[in-house]
Design a protein around this motif. Structure first.
Motif, PDB file in Angstrom:
ATOM      1  N   UNK A 524       0.810  -1.213   0.000  1.00  0.00           N
ATOM      2  CA  UNK A 524       0.000   0.000   0.000  1.00  0.00           C
ATOM      3  C   UNK A 524       0.848   1.270   0.000  1.00  0.00           C
ATOM      4  N   UNK A 525       2.131   1.134   0.340  1.00  0.00           N
ATOM      5  CA  UNK A 525       3.041   2.291   0.382  1.00  0.00           C
ATOM      6  C   UNK A 525       4.297   1.965  -0.430  1.00  0.00           C
ATOM      7  N   UNK A 526       4.057   1.610  -1.665  1.00  0.00           N
ATOM      8  CA  UNK A 526       5.155   1.098  -2.489  1.00  0.00           C
ATOM      9  C   UNK A 526       6.265   2.128  -2.722  1.00  0.00           C
ATOM     10  N   UNK A 527       5.884   3.332  -3.123  1.00  0.00           N
ATOM     11  CA  UNK A 527       6.883   4.340  -3.478  1.00  0.00           C
ATOM     12  C   UNK A 527       7.721   4.727  -2.259  1.00  0.00           C
ATOM     13  N   UNK A 999      10.938  -6.253  -1.021  1.00  0.00           N
ATOM     14  CA  UNK A 999      11.265  -5.431  -2.185  1.00  0.00           C
ATOM     15  C   UNK A 999      10.810  -6.091  -3.483  1.00  0.00           C
ATOM     16  N   UNK A1000      11.043  -7.383  -3.625  1.00  0.00           N
ATOM     17  CA  UNK A1000      10.677  -8.059  -4.872  1.00  0.00           C
ATOM     18  C   UNK A1000       9.166  -8.025  -5.116  1.00  0.00           C
ATOM     19  N   UNK A1005       4.838  -5.565  -8.358  1.00  0.00           N
ATOM     20  CA  UNK A1005       3.583  -4.847  -8.550  1.00  0.00           C
ATOM     21  C   UNK A1005       3.793  -3.579  -9.370  1.00  0.00           C
ATOM     22  N   UNK A1006       4.919  -2.883  -9.111  1.00  0.00           N
ATOM     23  CA  UNK A1006       5.217  -1.675  -9.878  1.00  0.00           C
ATOM     24  C   UNK A1006       5.481  -2.005 -11.343  1.00  0.00           C
TER      25      UNK A1006
END
Length: 1023
Positions: A524-527, A999-1000, A1005-1006
């Motif tokens: 939910x807080x990828x960036x 991280x992976x 998802x990105x």
């Protein structure tokens, strides 16, 4: 039917296949030798040209420069070093490691043959030989007893040396610095004058009568007989009867009438002492490729037999490399056992099934056996590099079996009835992941073939061990693991009813839940998460820049080497007094086992240099480390006046000088170079970070200069040869002929004529000399020549045909920091045309640093190519490779926390991490892809696949971590060497495991969003 179906159905075949690997591994293990380091291909040749009696300046201009010019044009030559010493020229030629050294040897020999006629007639023929960088003495022997040093040396040369030279693996034996025996003819000048004779008459008589001639053959009936024209004297008594002058029936003057003739040592300046006792030292150097342990054991057995040694003569072993090697190998062997036990515990902790644990652990001995087979095939030894590879394999080889067994175990729990087909199906599901992960690790070390530096030689042994072990583990996981599972795991499994099982299971559940919560949060807080991770990676980069860099790490081997250097021209007696003073200060300590001192043990080392080898008691029995003891000794030995003192550890690799810091400055003008050297040295020696700096500049050797009045010499009818022969006899002696006594030895010895003992010679002694002309008249020295005192070079060194001066030290800072400091000092002094050139370990450190970057780049490219082929994708390999920087974070942090350096071992660990961390990413991405193919959206696929793969990832990572832990924190022998490798792998595995699990998935998802293939289903889970 696939291969896996075959192995599951024909289980005995699978078992026998793996047993065969173990069988051949055991056979190979028995045949493996033991050594400290891998055999390094030595791309060096040396051309040595003896020129007895010639000064360095004459040798440099008339011998060394000619040889250098001739070999400089040979293809593949990287560097030419030369040393012109008194009586000897040595030219070292360094080739590229890709050059065929046999062809290079032939070409150098051809060049030398072509210029041999350009060399002075008085010089001997040049000898070309190969140089072994491992050519340090593997053993020191000390002889003492109720005999004189001359007698002990004769016994050593005649008996001990010959027997040792006959031992397989022995390359060179040096007795008392290589000093041999000879026939000394000491002329009594007063007796010579009394009989009205000159030295030229003595020379002529010996040369005429001490002769052998070729006689050919004669036919006598049916026989063809050879003519033995041996007219030499074959005993000292006979030699004394040699007639020098014949005055008819009146009387004859024999050699014994005017000289003392005896069997002695050749210019003996070598001195050896053990614990203050004087004797004869024997240094033994093995041939390239010979096994150190075997060589030392054969020599020890010979010495213990004591055959042919007279009563009253004692022989003792001062030191042998096998002591250090066996201690290091024993420590690594212990770490192997400890690592295996810890790995077994991790597997059981997650599987909670003894049967499954044993099935996984079966991969360890079989994979190690596969690695041993490869070691046997490539003729490797059990050394620090190969044993470190085996140690790492303990944690790596179980990975594939863990992935397979975990998937089988999960399928069996999901099925109502477990069958062999279920096991085969479960194995097939992970074949892709297992194969891709193993192939990635194998390809990492394909970059080794591009390394043209010493590190490549070391890494080759390590790489082959890892590749062979991983390939074997892949075979085991796809053959033996499913086969054993079909035998044992289809039966009723252990019931986790005991309390300990419940506690562990609850721990598993807590970890699963926490991981699920954290994973959902970062999705939910990828960036933000990727940004924080990027900052972490960038921060580790700043730490990496500050890490010290060196070629070999420092280790505590319980021994130190102390070098004493006095001004050129000092006598043996002067040097011996300083050695005794140093020995007394050293022996006052209670943590010293023995003190072994040598002066001039190598014929290339002059009398103004001495080495004191200090052997400490084992580190487990002392309070101070080797480094602390060296520091205290350094302070004490500053009280020894008249010498420069340097203290350091024994070199692990003879790729240059003993000192790790080795830097040269070069230029065309020797005098200007000497001036700049003194300026730099004057600054560097007061920088404590550089340690005790020494230089090899030696232009202040005291000498006598002779000036001939050529007109007067011609009028007096005195030839240059007569003058040279008289002055030579006044010095070390004039070698006139050869001698042997069959009753003593078959060896032939030089006959050396000298004018008695000139231990206190001065200018007036030369002025009292006289020469004899062709008419037999005496011509006084002063009438045809003069003499004065001056200074000259005791050695002249060149580097790539320019004059050079070397700076050597044991710096307290890292090598890269020492080089930077030295360059900052030199840049303020050296003008254009005078350069700094690195050598020895310093040069290899610089090469390794550049090579490390190249290897990383090539490794990353190879990994990408393999993954792209496996996943049939251009972008997903990049996703998997996001784990690589995460491993570097932990590796760098681990080295920084442990205060370790970037060196040959830690660099290997960092390269290994590139392959290890890819395996976890592959497991995650492969399962996510599979769920997506089943129609599950990306976010749900991630949330389902990652927890399923978390356990095998934690299991594989923890096995590596715990397998490395004993070595990383070990205090055993050799821990200082292989410890940085374990620390780098340990730290990198910890960081990459924790971060890869988060991280992976986030990067996946990105990437998926960017690809536009699907929308993420952001589903908040209810607590």
């Amino acid at each position: 039917m696939s291969l896996i179906d075959v192995f599951v159905k024909y289980r005995i075949f699978a078992i026998m296949l793996n047993v065969a690997v173990v069988l051949f591994g055991v056979i190979g293990l028995v045949a493996l030798g033991v050594d400290r380091m891998p055999d390094v291909n030595a791309p060096y040749l040396v051309v040595e040209t003896p020129f007895p009696g010639a000064p360095p300046s004459t040798i440099d201009s008339n011998v060394t420069s000619i040889i250098e010019s001739s070999v400089n044009s040979i293809a593949g030559v990287e560097r030419i070093n030369s040393s012109s010493l008194a009586g000897n020229s040595r030219v070292f030629i360094q080739f590229s490691r890709s050059v065929d050294m046999q062809m290079a040897f032939n070409e150098v020999q051809s060049k030398i043959n072509k210029i041999a006629n350009l060399l002075p007639d008085e010089s001997e023929l040049p000898v070309v030989s190969k140089v072994d960088p491992n050519a340090l003495p593997v053993m020191w022997i000390f002889m003492s007893g109720n005999r004189s040093i001359d007698e002990l040396t004769f016994i050593a040369n005649r008996s001990v040396k010959r027997k040792i030279e006959n031992i397989d693996g022995v390359g060179k034996v040096l007795v008392n610095g290589g000093k041999g025996n000879e026939i000394q003819v000491e002329i009594d000048e007063s007796k010579l004058l009394k009989h009205g004779l000159g030295l030229n008459q003595v020379y002529a008589a010996i040369h005429a009568q001490q002769r052998q001639f070729p006689g050919g053959h004669v036919t006598s009936g049916d026989l063809r007989k050879s003519l033995n024209l041996d007219f030499e004297f074959h005993s000292i008594a006979e030699l004394k009867s040699l007639v020098v002058a014949n005055y008819g029936d009146s009387y004859q003057v024999t050699l014994g009438d005017i000289a003392d003739v005896y069997f002695g040592l050749s210019h003996n300046i070598g001195v050896s002492r053990l614990n203050g006792k004087k004797g004869v030292a024997i240094a033994i150097i093995k041939v390239e490729g010979a096994n150190t342990i075997d060589v030392v054991r054969r020599i020890t057995s010979l010495i213990n037999d004591n055959n042919g040694i007279p009563d009253g003569v004692d022989i003792e072993i001062v030191s042998s490399e096998n002591e250090v090697i066996e201690r290091i190998i024993d420590s690594l062997r212990s770490h192997l056992i400890e690592g295996s036990i810890l790995a077994a515990f991790v597997v059981w902790l997650f599987l909670l099934n003894t049967t499954s644990t044993l099935v996984v652990l079966a991969s360890i001995p079989i994979s190690l056996a596969g690695a041993v087979i490869a070691m046997y095939y490539f003729d490797f030894t059990l050394n620090v590099m190969t044993m470190s590879g085996l140690l790492i394999l303990i944690g790596v080889v179980v990975d594939d079996a863990i992935v397979v067994i975990e998937n089988i175990d999960r399928h069996l729990r999901q099925e109502v009835f477990g069958t062999a087909e279920v096991i085969a199906r479960a194995t097939k599901e992970v074949v892709f992941s297992v194969f891709a992960a193993s192939l990635t690790l194998v390809c990492i070390f394909g970059a080794v073939v591009f390394i043209d530096a010493a590190i490549g030689e070391f890494l080759k042994a390590f790489a082959i061990v890892i590749v062979a072990g991983v390939a074997t583990s892949l075979m085991v996981s796809l053959s033996l693991t499913p086969a054993l599972s079909s035998i044992f795991m289809l039966k009723a499994s252990e019931k986790p009813s005991r309390k300990i099982y419940k506690i562990i299971n609850s721990g598993h559940a807590i970890i699963d839940n926490w991981y699920g919560v954290i994973l959902n949060y970062v999705l939910l807080h990828r960036i933000s998460f990727i940004g924080c991770t990027a900052l972490l990676v960038i921060g580790s980069g700043f730490i990496a820049v500050d890490l010290p860099i060196e070629f070999f790490p420092k280790d505590d081997e319980s021994r130190l080497i102390i070098e004493l250097k006095a001004p050129p021209g000092v006598s043996t007696g002067y040097m011996l007094s300083r050695v005794r003073e140093a020995e007394q200060l050293i022996s006052q300590r209670g943590d010293i086992s023995r003190v072994f001192s040598t002066i001039g043990y190598d014929e290339a080392i002059s009398v103004n240099k001495a080495e004191i080898r200090v052997y400490l008691i084992p580190k487990s029995k002392r309070n101070l480390s080797q480094k602390e003891i060296a520091s205290e000794l350094r302070s004490k030995l500053r009280n020894v006046t008249g010498v420069e003192v340097t203290i350091g550890a024994f070199p692990a690799w003879a790729g240059g000088s003993n000192a790790p810091f080795e830097v040269y400055i070069t230029g065309e003008d020797l005098n200007k170079l000497a001036e700049y050297t003194e300026q730099i040295y004057g600054i560097a020696k007061y920088r404590p970070e550089l340690g005790d700096v020494t230089i090899d500049l030696s232009l202040d050797q005291p000498n006598y200069n002779f000036i001939i009045n050529r007109r007067a010499a011609i009028l007096a009818d005195v030839s240059i040869n007569e003058i040279a022969s008289v002055l030579s006899a006044f010095g070390e002696g004039y070698r006139i002929s050869m001698f042997n006594d069959p009753n003593i030895s078959s060896d032939r010895y030089d006959i050396v004529v000298s004018l008695g003992d000139k231990g206190n010679a001065n200018v007036d002694d030369f002025r009292k000399l006289y020469f004899t002309n062709a008419k037999g008249e005496r011509v006084p020295f002063n009438s045809i020549m003069s003499v004065n005192e001056g200074f000259g070079a005791s050695s002249i060194n060149r580097l790539n045909m320019n004059f050079s001066v070397g700076f050597f030290s044991y710096p307290s800072i890292s090598l890269d920091q020492a080089v930077a400091l030295f360059k900052s000092i030199s840049d303020d002094v050296l003008p254009s045309g005078y350069n700094i050139v690195l050598g020895g370990q310093t040069e290899e450190m610089q090469k390794s640093s550049g090579v490390g970057v190249v290897v990383f780049v090539i490794a990353m490219v190879l990994v990408y190519m393999v993954l792209a082929s496996q996943f049939n994708s251009i972008f997903q390999p990049l996703l998997i490779m996001t784990a690589q920087p995460l491993a570097v974070v932990g590796g760098v942090a681990g080295l920084w926390i442990a205060e370790a350096s970037l060196n040959i071992y830690s660099m290997i660990g960092m390269i290994l991490l590139v392959g290890l961390v890819s395996k976890n990413s592959i497991l995650l991405v492969d399962l996510i892809n599979r769920y997506k193919r089943d129609g599950i959206c990306t976010n749900q696929a991630i949330l389902k696949a990652c927890p399923e793969r978390m356990r095998p990832i934690l299991m594989t990572s923890l096995t590596v971590i715990l397998a490395m832990t004993p070595a990383a924190f070990g205090v055993g022998d050799g821990a200082g060497e292989y410890g940085p490798l374990s620390i780098a792998v340990l730290g990198g595995t910890i960081s990459s495991t924790l971060l890869t699990l988060l991280v992976v998935p986030v990067c996946y998802s990105l990437f998926d969003n960017l690809a536009g293939t699907t929308k993420l289903c952001y589903l908040r889970q209810e607590s």
